[in-house]
Design a protein around this motif. Sequence first.
Motif, mmCIF file in Angstrom:
data_model
loop_
_atom_site.group_PDB
_atom_site.id
_atom_site.type_symbol
_atom_site.label_atom_id
_atom_site.label_comp_id
_atom_site.label_asym_id
_atom_site.label_seq_id
_atom_site.Cartn_x
_atom_site.Cartn_y
_atom_site.Cartn_z
ATOM 1 N N SER A 35 0.873 -1.229 -0.200
ATOM 2 C CA SER A 35 -0.149 0.050 0.005
ATOM 3 C C SER A 35 0.913 1.309 -0.012
ATOM 4 C CB SER A 35 -0.970 0.009 1.157
ATOM 5 O OG SER A 35 -0.160 -0.149 2.260
ATOM 6 N N GLN A 36 2.096 1.091 0.002
ATOM 7 C CA GLN A 36 2.952 2.286 0.110
ATOM 8 C C GLN A 36 3.966 2.217 -0.951
ATOM 9 O OE1 GLN A 36 3.878 4.009 3.811
ATOM 10 N NE2 GLN A 36 5.713 4.935 3.042
ATOM 11 N N SER A 37 3.999 3.433 -1.761
ATOM 12 C CA SER A 37 4.957 3.454 -2.895
ATOM 13 C C SER A 37 6.415 3.925 -2.334
ATOM 14 C CB SER A 37 4.600 4.317 -4.238
ATOM 15 O OG SER A 37 4.398 5.575 -3.643
ATOM 16 N N GLY A 38 7.479 3.909 -3.207
ATOM 17 C CA GLY A 38 8.950 4.381 -2.961
ATOM 18 C C GLY A 38 9.651 3.610 -2.236
ATOM 19 N N VAL A 39 9.147 2.391 -2.088
ATOM 20 C CA VAL A 39 10.196 1.509 -1.220
ATOM 21 C C VAL A 39 11.463 1.219 -2.201
ATOM 22 C CG1 VAL A 39 10.593 -0.694 -0.079
ATOM 23 C CG2 VAL A 39 8.337 0.577 0.257
ATOM 24 N N ALA A 40 11.228 0.925 -3.392
ATOM 25 C CA ALA A 40 12.250 0.415 -4.347
ATOM 26 C C ALA A 40 13.183 1.389 -4.500
ATOM 27 C CB ALA A 40 11.654 -0.101 -5.595
ATOM 28 N N ALA A 41 12.460 2.731 -4.794
ATOM 29 C CA ALA A 41 13.450 3.936 -4.940
ATOM 30 C C ALA A 41 14.399 4.102 -3.679
ATOM 31 C CB ALA A 41 12.405 5.013 -5.185
ATOM 32 N N LYS A 42 13.737 3.971 -2.589
ATOM 33 C CA LYS A 42 14.481 4.444 -1.432
ATOM 34 C C LYS A 42 15.736 3.261 -1.457
ATOM 35 C CE LYS A 42 13.992 5.324 3.456
ATOM 36 N NZ LYS A 42 13.090 5.578 4.563
ATOM 37 N N MET A 43 15.509 2.053 -1.756
ATOM 38 C CA MET A 43 16.355 0.903 -1.385
ATOM 39 C C MET A 43 17.624 1.282 -2.297
ATOM 40 S SD MET A 43 15.661 -2.930 -1.816
ATOM 41 C CE MET A 43 17.013 -4.459 -1.590
ATOM 42 N N PHE A 44 17.234 1.587 -3.488
ATOM 43 C CA PHE A 44 18.270 1.644 -4.527
ATOM 44 C C PHE A 44 19.168 2.983 -4.242
ATOM 45 C CE2 PHE A 44 14.960 -0.711 -7.691
ATOM 46 C CZ PHE A 44 15.305 -1.826 -6.875
ATOM 47 N N LYS A 45 18.390 4.000 -3.779
ATOM 48 C CA LYS A 45 19.271 5.153 -3.288
ATOM 49 C C LYS A 45 20.325 4.734 -2.275
ATOM 50 C CE LYS A 45 19.619 10.021 -3.253
ATOM 51 N NZ LYS A 45 20.508 10.235 -2.202
ATOM 52 N N ALA A 59 25.411 -3.290 3.200
ATOM 53 C CA ALA A 59 24.163 -2.967 2.782
ATOM 54 C C ALA A 59 23.071 -3.235 3.690
ATOM 55 C CB ALA A 59 23.915 -3.846 1.296
ATOM 56 N N VAL A 60 23.139 -4.324 4.405
ATOM 57 C CA VAL A 60 21.870 -4.693 5.431
ATOM 58 C C VAL A 60 22.104 -3.502 6.508
ATOM 59 C CG1 VAL A 60 21.523 -6.320 7.043
ATOM 60 C CG2 VAL A 60 22.494 -7.074 5.154
ATOM 61 N N GLN A 61 23.293 -3.024 7.016
ATOM 62 C CA GLN A 61 23.188 -2.027 7.932
ATOM 63 C C GLN A 61 22.585 -0.621 7.502
ATOM 64 O OE1 GLN A 61 27.246 -2.274 8.993
ATOM 65 N NE2 GLN A 61 27.310 -3.960 10.018
ATOM 66 N N ALA A 62 23.103 -0.369 6.106
ATOM 67 C CA ALA A 62 22.369 0.826 5.466
ATOM 68 C C ALA A 62 20.943 0.894 5.430
ATOM 69 C CB ALA A 62 23.197 1.129 4.395
ATOM 70 N N LEU A 63 20.437 -0.381 4.919
ATOM 71 C CA LEU A 63 19.093 -0.452 4.665
ATOM 72 C C LEU A 63 18.146 -0.495 6.046
ATOM 73 C CD1 LEU A 63 19.278 -2.938 1.839
ATOM 74 C CD2 LEU A 63 18.509 -0.698 1.696
ATOM 75 N N HIS A 64 18.818 -1.080 6.975
ATOM 76 C CA HIS A 64 18.304 -1.516 8.306
ATOM 77 C C HIS A 64 18.137 0.153 9.021
ATOM 78 C CE1 HIS A 64 17.371 -2.671 12.459
ATOM 79 N NE2 HIS A 64 17.146 -3.702 11.862
ATOM 80 N N ASP A 65 19.127 0.965 8.580
ATOM 81 C CA ASP A 65 19.054 2.273 9.276
ATOM 82 C C ASP A 65 18.018 3.173 8.500
ATOM 83 O OD1 ASP A 65 20.951 1.558 11.189
ATOM 84 O OD2 ASP A 65 22.671 2.690 10.113
ATOM 85 N N ALA A 66 18.104 2.938 7.101
ATOM 86 C CA ALA A 66 17.302 3.899 6.210
ATOM 87 C C ALA A 66 15.836 3.780 6.377
ATOM 88 C CB ALA A 66 17.650 3.683 4.963
ATOM 89 N N PHE A 67 15.252 2.436 6.649
ATOM 90 C CA PHE A 67 13.941 2.079 6.988
ATOM 91 C C PHE A 67 13.493 2.337 8.453
ATOM 92 C CE2 PHE A 67 14.525 0.333 2.866
ATOM 93 C CZ PHE A 67 13.533 1.067 2.221
ATOM 94 N N GLU A 68 14.642 2.524 9.419
ATOM 95 C CA GLU A 68 14.434 2.848 10.663
ATOM 96 C C GLU A 68 13.706 1.583 11.395
ATOM 97 O OE1 GLU A 68 12.172 6.552 10.748
ATOM 98 O OE2 GLU A 68 13.860 7.501 10.979
ATOM 99 N N LEU A 69 14.405 0.588 11.024
ATOM 100 C CA LEU A 69 13.469 -0.900 11.639
ATOM 101 C C LEU A 69 14.257 -1.017 13.028
ATOM 102 C CD1 LEU A 69 14.513 -3.169 8.760
ATOM 103 C CD2 LEU A 69 12.556 -1.768 9.084
ATOM 104 N N GLU A 70 14.692 -0.147 13.612
ATOM 105 C CA GLU A 70 15.058 -0.128 15.047
ATOM 106 C C GLU A 70 13.882 0.362 16.004
ATOM 107 O OE1 GLU A 70 16.676 3.850 13.855
ATOM 108 O OE2 GLU A 70 16.763 1.775 13.150
#
Length: 412
Positions: A357-367, A398-409
């Motif tokens: 239901s939310q767009s932009g995940v792919a764009a954010k991941m690639f950025k 990559a794992v650490q950067a994505l975890h931070d970017a999506f604020e999974l903590e």
Amino acid sequence: MPVLVMKFGGTSVANLDRIRRAAKRVGVEVAKGYDVIVIVSAMSGKTNELVGWVNETSPLFDAREYDAVVSSGENVTAGLMALTLQEMDVPARSWQGWQVPVKTTSAHSQARIEDISPDNITAKFNEGMRVAVVAGFQGISPEGRITTLGRGGSDTTAVAFAAAFGAERCDIYTDVDGVYTTDPRVSAKARKLDKIAFEEMLELASLGAKVLQTRSVELAMRYKVRLRVLSSFEEQSDEAGTLVCDEEEIMESNVVAGVAFSRDEAKMTLISVADRPGIASIIFGCLSDAGVNVDMIVQNISEEGRTDMTFSLPTDQVGRAEKALGELKSSGGLNFSDLDTELDVAKVSVVGIGMRSQSGVAAKMFKVLSDEGINIKVITTSEIKISVLIDRKYMELAVQALHDAFELEKAA
């Protein structure tokens, strides 16, 4: 009495002290009023020892006898657990797969469960038994031979019993205290999830998260069996661990639930293959027949009737794939100019039902990956996941950067 299924993995029953600790947990649930079905694995390291004995005795072994030997580890644990519970004055007995019976296919060492009859165990519950300790990982074929269910088979056994008995819940006790947003050994910010949807857990399991076996999650999702992943080594509360449940049970969740990875990946490219109908069927039919598990697949733009076909596979299956494709080419079944293999790649994936239901995940991941200077070799997507293939040396970054970017903590 309501039924509860409790599964204890190999590390949870590795020795008599740990079996006693597990038995105490069972006793607590019995005291709450449950009839309990306990599914046990072999004691840690025992299955590998049994497999080694079989290979040493008979390198070209009879698969039926292999199953007879390898399944014995669970029988030992089941008997010891039943004895321990009896010493605690809890009415318990052990059950082997054929006694239940757990009916399976005839595919020895990789059998699939076809039916579990609850009648025999239910009759014993009605007679006063409170705990049925069942040897996991095993069943009986239509021919009456012992079968085993393959790697992670005890998880599958537990979920199948929960479905067959209409259990209130299936608790999986292991050496971790739940499902995390990623592997805590890779990101110190990894957070334990209180709840995760079946679909998210299935994707994470298939993408490299080793908390639950993929087949067990598939089964739980099909029969709506609520799973709880818990640690055998920590004090428990009713809210402990992670609940794997239907999406409707989760009020709010992050767009991305977790970051999964698999370091043992390889990339193969068939260069200059004829671009015509049926060519993909020929290539991947050949690989399937050779027992190669292909994952990500990309076909390049056709040029002058030729194209390149790229796919990923486990590194330990590269030799098998090269042999199968080489034989296919030499027999005239497939014409390609070269086969390029990269062994130093890894797969990194983001997973989340919120992506629907939310767009932009792919764009954010690639950025995020671009900002870290990480080149993407292959991309695949589904409704709730995005996976990329990258150089293995950048996997942890990559794992650490994505975890931070999506604020999974942070919790939702």
